[in-house]
Design an enzyme around this catalytic site. Structure first.
Site, mmCIF file in Angstrom:
data_model
loop_
_atom_site.group_PDB
_atom_site.id
_atom_site.type_symbol
_atom_site.label_atom_id
_atom_site.label_comp_id
_atom_site.label_asym_id
_atom_site.label_seq_id
_atom_site.Cartn_x
_atom_site.Cartn_y
_atom_site.Cartn_z
ATOM 1 N N ARG A 79 0.867 -1.188 0.000
ATOM 2 C CA ARG A 79 0.000 0.000 0.000
ATOM 3 C C ARG A 79 0.898 1.230 0.000
ATOM 4 N NH1 ARG A 79 -3.944 -0.108 4.919
ATOM 5 N NH2 ARG A 79 -5.131 -1.645 3.736
ATOM 6 N N ARG A 148 -1.989 6.614 9.537
ATOM 7 C CA ARG A 148 -2.077 6.090 8.168
ATOM 8 C C ARG A 148 -2.150 7.218 7.138
ATOM 9 N NH1 ARG A 148 -4.007 0.752 8.059
ATOM 10 N NH2 ARG A 148 -3.265 -0.334 9.904
ATOM 11 N N LYS A 212 -4.014 1.261 14.735
ATOM 12 C CA LYS A 212 -3.954 2.233 13.635
ATOM 13 C C LYS A 212 -4.635 3.554 14.024
ATOM 14 C CE LYS A 212 -6.416 -0.709 11.089
ATOM 15 N NZ LYS A 212 -7.301 -1.333 10.085
ATOM 16 N N LYS A 214 -6.230 7.233 12.060
ATOM 17 C CA LYS A 214 -6.581 7.761 10.734
ATOM 18 C C LYS A 214 -7.048 9.208 10.813
ATOM 19 C CE LYS A 214 -7.756 3.253 8.901
ATOM 20 N NZ LYS A 214 -8.789 2.405 8.290
ATOM 21 N N CYS A 434 -15.225 -2.971 -0.854
ATOM 22 C CA CYS A 434 -13.862 -3.261 -0.394
ATOM 23 C C CYS A 434 -13.272 -4.379 -1.248
ATOM 24 C CB CYS A 434 -13.867 -3.664 1.082
ATOM 25 S SG CYS A 434 -14.474 -5.337 1.344
ATOM 26 N N CYS A 440 -7.909 -10.677 0.556
ATOM 27 C CA CYS A 440 -8.035 -10.264 1.952
ATOM 28 C C CYS A 440 -8.169 -11.468 2.880
ATOM 29 C CB CYS A 440 -9.241 -9.342 2.130
ATOM 30 S SG CYS A 440 -9.426 -8.868 3.858
ATOM 31 N N CYS A 479 -16.633 -8.060 5.241
ATOM 32 C CA CYS A 479 -16.657 -8.438 6.655
ATOM 33 C C CYS A 479 -16.928 -7.183 7.481
ATOM 34 C CB CYS A 479 -15.330 -9.109 7.058
ATOM 35 S SG CYS A 479 -14.038 -7.950 7.529
ATOM 36 N N CYS A 483 -14.154 -1.764 5.616
ATOM 37 C CA CYS A 483 -13.198 -0.980 4.827
ATOM 38 C C CYS A 483 -13.872 -0.122 3.757
ATOM 39 C CB CYS A 483 -12.169 -1.898 4.191
ATOM 40 S SG CYS A 483 -11.253 -2.854 5.410
HETATM 41 FE FE1 SRM Z 1 -9.243 -1.874 5.859
HETATM 42 C C1 SRM Z 1 -7.933 -4.525 7.513
HETATM 43 C C2 SRM Z 1 -8.345 -3.200 2.938
HETATM 44 C C3 SRM Z 1 -9.858 1.077 4.403
HETATM 45 C C4 SRM Z 1 -11.043 -0.935 8.603
HETATM 46 N N1 SRM Z 1 -8.235 -3.556 5.334
HETATM 47 C C5 SRM Z 1 -7.737 -4.498 6.174
HETATM 48 C C6 SRM Z 1 -6.864 -5.500 5.412
HETATM 49 C C7 SRM Z 1 -5.465 -5.009 5.430
HETATM 50 C C8 SRM Z 1 -6.986 -6.970 5.862
HETATM 51 C C9 SRM Z 1 -5.990 -7.473 6.866
HETATM 52 O O1 SRM Z 1 -5.790 -6.844 7.925
HETATM 53 O O2 SRM Z 1 -5.431 -8.533 6.616
HETATM 54 C C10 SRM Z 1 -7.503 -5.352 3.991
HETATM 55 C C11 SRM Z 1 -6.612 -5.716 2.828
HETATM 56 C C12 SRM Z 1 -7.436 -6.261 1.697
HETATM 57 C C13 SRM Z 1 -6.679 -6.491 0.458
HETATM 58 O O3 SRM Z 1 -6.522 -7.661 0.075
HETATM 59 O O4 SRM Z 1 -6.249 -5.547 -0.181
HETATM 60 C C14 SRM Z 1 -8.044 -3.951 4.067
HETATM 61 N N2 SRM Z 1 -9.011 -1.167 4.043
HETATM 62 C C15 SRM Z 1 -8.723 -1.891 2.941
HETATM 63 C C16 SRM Z 1 -8.916 -1.078 1.686
HETATM 64 C C17 SRM Z 1 -7.952 -1.448 0.570
HETATM 65 C C18 SRM Z 1 -10.369 -1.224 1.233
HETATM 66 C C19 SRM Z 1 -10.677 -0.779 -0.162
HETATM 67 O O5 SRM Z 1 -11.291 -1.575 -0.850
HETATM 68 O O6 SRM Z 1 -10.343 0.326 -0.551
HETATM 69 C C20 SRM Z 1 -8.741 0.330 2.273
HETATM 70 C C21 SRM Z 1 -7.304 0.745 2.300
HETATM 71 C C22 SRM Z 1 -7.136 2.046 2.973
HETATM 72 C C23 SRM Z 1 -5.787 2.682 2.801
HETATM 73 O O7 SRM Z 1 -5.430 2.980 1.661
HETATM 74 O O8 SRM Z 1 -5.135 2.937 3.814
HETATM 75 C C24 SRM Z 1 -9.226 0.095 3.689
HETATM 76 N N3 SRM Z 1 -10.196 -0.199 6.442
HETATM 77 C C25 SRM Z 1 -10.443 0.876 5.640
HETATM 78 C C26 SRM Z 1 -11.410 1.731 6.254
HETATM 79 C C27 SRM Z 1 -11.984 3.015 5.660
HETATM 80 C C28 SRM Z 1 -11.226 4.220 6.079
HETATM 81 O O9 SRM Z 1 -10.137 4.134 6.638
HETATM 82 O O10 SRM Z 1 -11.754 5.303 5.858
HETATM 83 C C29 SRM Z 1 -11.770 1.139 7.450
HETATM 84 C C30 SRM Z 1 -12.847 1.635 8.439
HETATM 85 C C31 SRM Z 1 -12.418 2.786 9.244
HETATM 86 C C32 SRM Z 1 -11.715 2.345 10.482
HETATM 87 O O11 SRM Z 1 -10.514 2.092 10.428
HETATM 88 O O12 SRM Z 1 -12.379 2.232 11.507
HETATM 89 C C33 SRM Z 1 -10.983 -0.068 7.563
HETATM 90 N N4 SRM Z 1 -9.415 -2.593 7.760
HETATM 91 C C34 SRM Z 1 -10.243 -2.082 8.720
HETATM 92 C C35 SRM Z 1 -10.181 -2.926 9.880
HETATM 93 C C36 SRM Z 1 -10.957 -2.712 11.205
HETATM 94 C C37 SRM Z 1 -10.174 -1.823 12.092
HETATM 95 C C38 SRM Z 1 -10.796 -1.567 13.422
HETATM 96 O O13 SRM Z 1 -10.061 -1.126 14.301
HETATM 97 O O14 SRM Z 1 -11.966 -1.720 13.621
HETATM 98 C C39 SRM Z 1 -9.293 -3.973 9.568
HETATM 99 C C40 SRM Z 1 -8.885 -5.146 10.476
HETATM 100 C C41 SRM Z 1 -7.813 -4.817 11.422
HETATM 101 O O15 SRM Z 1 -7.218 -3.734 11.410
HETATM 102 O O16 SRM Z 1 -7.547 -5.682 12.259
HETATM 103 C C42 SRM Z 1 -8.832 -3.733 8.222
HETATM 104 FE FE1 SF4 Z 2 -11.122 -7.417 3.999
HETATM 105 FE FE2 SF4 Z 2 -13.153 -7.040 5.625
HETATM 106 FE FE3 SF4 Z 2 -11.691 -4.973 4.860
HETATM 107 FE FE4 SF4 Z 2 -13.276 -6.112 3.129
HETATM 108 S S1 SF4 Z 2 -13.959 -5.093 4.999
HETATM 109 S S2 SF4 Z 2 -11.123 -5.585 2.762
HETATM 110 S S3 SF4 Z 2 -13.207 -8.237 3.727
HETATM 111 S S4 SF4 Z 2 -10.988 -6.644 6.091
#
Ligand code: SRM
Ligand code: SF4
Length: 575
Positions: A79, A148, A212, A214, A434, A440, A479, A483
């Site tokens: 990323r 981030r 993390k 943000k 997402c 993922c 899930c 995201c």
């Molecule tokens: Fe996310 C984890 C993809 C934005 C909440 N996110 C992941 C992971 C890295 C899975 C992992 O931990 O193994 C995913 C990788 C998937 C893949 O194969 O590429 C993933 N997140 C993404 C992306 C690529 C979604 C997308 O389709 O665009 C976004 C990348 C953002 C970036 O460029 O930095 C992405 N993730 C978000 C957002 C939206 C935002 O930030 O505005 C959220 C919700 C906001 C938040 O953080 O509360 C988000 N991602 C999570 C979470 C839950 C975190 C939590 O504390 O609740 C995880 C799981 C974790 O961190 O354990 C996670």
């Molecule tokens: Fe993966 Fe869940 Fe984030 Fe979708 S919402 S990219 S399934 S961690």
């Protein structure tokens, strides 16, 4: 979390990994050389996130390989750090080359305005990072327990303050970077720092943040960054084209776990106003509070939103102002109207043009009918402006001279890239999904791959009801981590198991209200069946300009109890 409770619990495993990592180095450099396995050690794969990379395996192949007693089909996702989502044409071309030569041939625009490259084999990881560096890019702190990628509204024609806001996003990103040299040593072969492994981390300390963090900056009336979903949000307050400062919002977050009431999505609280020159200090101190008071025993409870709920907003604000040495001003009026991107050609005051293109679920690739990756690389060769990614996973070709518009259009047309959609395609304009399967590791149901089919079916229903132009936000996540920020959609789908989702309704169109569960554990067929009568009611009974999310609440649809959605068990069917 109250100190007494925290003290009785052991620290989360990640805390030990960080503490013993020699400032995030671990044994990544050594592990990369071992090509007998496609993976890194468990501890190194955790540390790798701080370097902006994730170890993944192809979920489509997981069972088959298990059956063949092969190790999973490991590959890495990288990323990029791209504050405010802006890159140059040369960087665009370079990233396209990296995706083709070292990745899976696609670039993925994320909901945080950057790129992910997927499918990178272990042997390609270090060369890719080096090539990223040569492009003037990096992936430092794109993942991990740090600040981030900082996101902000970035369309140059929207407001005269966009330039200032972008500069602020870059400043925030730079000011909140970790200070260690691990990244440069590991990936760019810089000679080891004298104090390698013991460098000062004045901001983060030796174990970084509990989780993390943000930051997003919104420019009303647009809320494309979903500012209330951020740990820390800044909302620009503008008067007569002048940036007066920002309302400060803290404690947003989207993630939850199914069936665990202790985890939940939360909208950020507005706590005050600060001047532009105070933004860096506010951000740093908010992060320091979370560093010192966040829960380091339970990672599901380690985001700022839980610290705030455990200790209270009043405590937080007092602590922040105490650390800042000044008080925040009273929250100023602001109004959000939309989160949507402004598609098509738009000119700015200086006569430059900006073309925003829809990229379904952010995936840039070459397909038979539409060769987006090739088309945009070709545009990058003749473009002298820049490229801007949006938090809705779309893209703006920005700063185009009037005489280049037709040339760019011709390149896009030659490769089958459609110009921005007709206004009738209301629902498609607002859709996000997402990544989910196959990369993922946390995916429970399809998202990106399910979006096109789901949208087609939904558009069919809307067309029949005369609602084709209705702007309704639809978001699909594989899930409950959320995201795609699905809990802020008017129609939100959250994966529960393969083929099954929780359907949420009633989110605010401009991101000001969370949605509510409407059906649990339903298939996409059942989702369409559940939505059809609601949309039919909306078609007939909505008030002028009433949004679907507002309508389902006013019309009382969300009060209906969830009927059982699972098939009857044998014994029930027999009754
Ligand atoms: Fe996310 C984890 C993809 C934005 C909440 N996110 C992941 C992971 C890295 C899975 C992992 O931990 O193994 C995913 C990788 C998937 C893949 O194969 O590429 C993933 N997140 C993404 C992306 C690529 C979604 C997308 O389709 O665009 C976004 C990348 C953002 C970036 O460029 O930095 C992405 N993730 C978000 C957002 C939206 C935002 O930030 O505005 C959220 C919700 C906001 C938040 O953080 O509360 C988000 N991602 C999570 C979470 C839950 C975190 C939590 O504390 O609740 C995880 C799981 C974790 O961190 O354990 C996670
Ligand atoms: Fe993966 Fe869940 Fe984030 Fe979708 S919402 S990219 S399934 S961690």
């Amino acid at each position: 979390m109250p100190k007494s409770r925290e003290h009785r619990r052991p620290l989360a495993e990640e805390e030990t990994v960080k503490a013993q990592s020699r400032r995030l180095r671990g044994t990544i450099a050594e592990g990369l050389k071992d090509l007998v396995t496609g993976a890194l050690s468990e501890a190194d794969s955790k540390l790798l996130k701080f370097h902006g990379a994730y170890q993944q395996d192809d979920r489509d192949l997981r069972l088959e390989r298990q059956g063949q007693r092969l190790e999973p089909a490991y590959a890495f996702m990288v990323r990029v750090r791209m504050p405010g989502g802006v890159c140059t044409p040369a960087q665009w071309q370079g990233l396209t080359g990296l995706a083709r030569e070292r990745g899976n041939g696609t670039l993925r625009i994320t909901t945080r305005q950057t790129f992910q490259l997927h499918g990178i084999l272990k042997a390609d990881l270090k060369p890719l990072m080096a090539e990223l560096g040569a492009l003037g890019l990096d992936s430092i702190a794109a993942c991990g327990d740090v600040n981030r990628n900082v996101i902000c509204h970035n369309h140059p024609a929207t407001s005269p303050v966009v330039r200032e806001v972008r500069a602020l996003a870059a400043d925030l990103s730079a000011a909140l970077l970790p200070c260690n040299a691990a990244y440069r040593e590991t990936w760019w072969d810089e000679p080891a720092a004298e104090e390698a492994g013991a460098e000062e981390e004045p901001l983060y300390g030796p174990t970084y943040l509990p989780r993390k963090f943000k930051i997003g900056i919104a420019v009303p009336p647009l809320n494309d960054v979903d500012v209330l979903a951020q740990d820390l949000g800044f909302i620009a307050i503008i008067e007569e084209d002048r940036l007066l400062g920002f309302n400060v919002a803290v404690g947003g977050g989207m993630g939850a776990s199914h069936g665990d009431g202790a985890t939940y999505p939360r909208l950020a609280d507005l706590i005050g106003f600060c001047a532009p020159g105070q933004v860096l200090a506010v951000a740093e101190q908010v992060m320091r509070i979370q560093r010192d008071h966040g829960d380091r025993t339970n990672r599901r409870h380690a985001r700022l939103k839980y610290t705030l709920d455990d200790r209270g907003i009043a405590w937080f604000k007092a602590e922040l102002e105490d650390r800042l040495g000044f008080t925040l001003g009273p929250v100023r009026d602001h109004r959000f109207e939309s989160r949507s991107d402004r598609f098509g050609w738009i000119a700015d005051d200086e006569g430059r043009w900006h073309l925003t293109l829809r990229v379904l679920a952010g995936r840039l690739q070459d397909e038979a009918a539409c060769r987006r990756l090739t088309a945009l690389a070709e545009v990058a060769r003749l473009h002298d402006g820049d490229f801007r990614l949006t938090p809705n996973q779309n893209l703006t070709i920005s700063g185009v001279r009037p005489d280049r518009k037709a040339v760019i259009e011709a390149v896009l047309a030659r490769h089958g890239v459609p110009m921005p959609m007709e206004p009738e395609e209301g629902v498609r304009r607002h859709a996000i999904a997402c990544v989910s399967f196959p990369t993922c590791g946390l995916a429970m149901a399809e998202a990106e791959r399910a979006l096109p089919g789901f949208l087609e079916r939904l558009e069919g229903v809307l067309h029949t009801l005369g609602l084709s132009g209705a702007a309704i936000s639809v978001r699909l996540s594989g899930c409950p981590n959320g995201c795609a920020r699905p809990r802020l959609a008017e129609i939100g789908l959250v994966g529960k198991s393969p083929g099954r989702y929780v359907l949420y309704l009633g989110g605010g169109f401009a991101g000001e209200r969370l949605n509510t569960s409407y059906r649990d554990n339903v298939t996409l067929d059942e989702v369409i069946a559940a939505l059809t009568p609601l949309l039919a009611d909306y078609a007939v009974h909505r008030e002028p300009s009433e949004r679907f999310g507002d309508f389902v609440i006013r019309a009382g649809h969300l009060l209906a109890p969830d009927p059982p959605s699972r098939p009857p068990r044998k014994e029930e069917a027999a009754l």
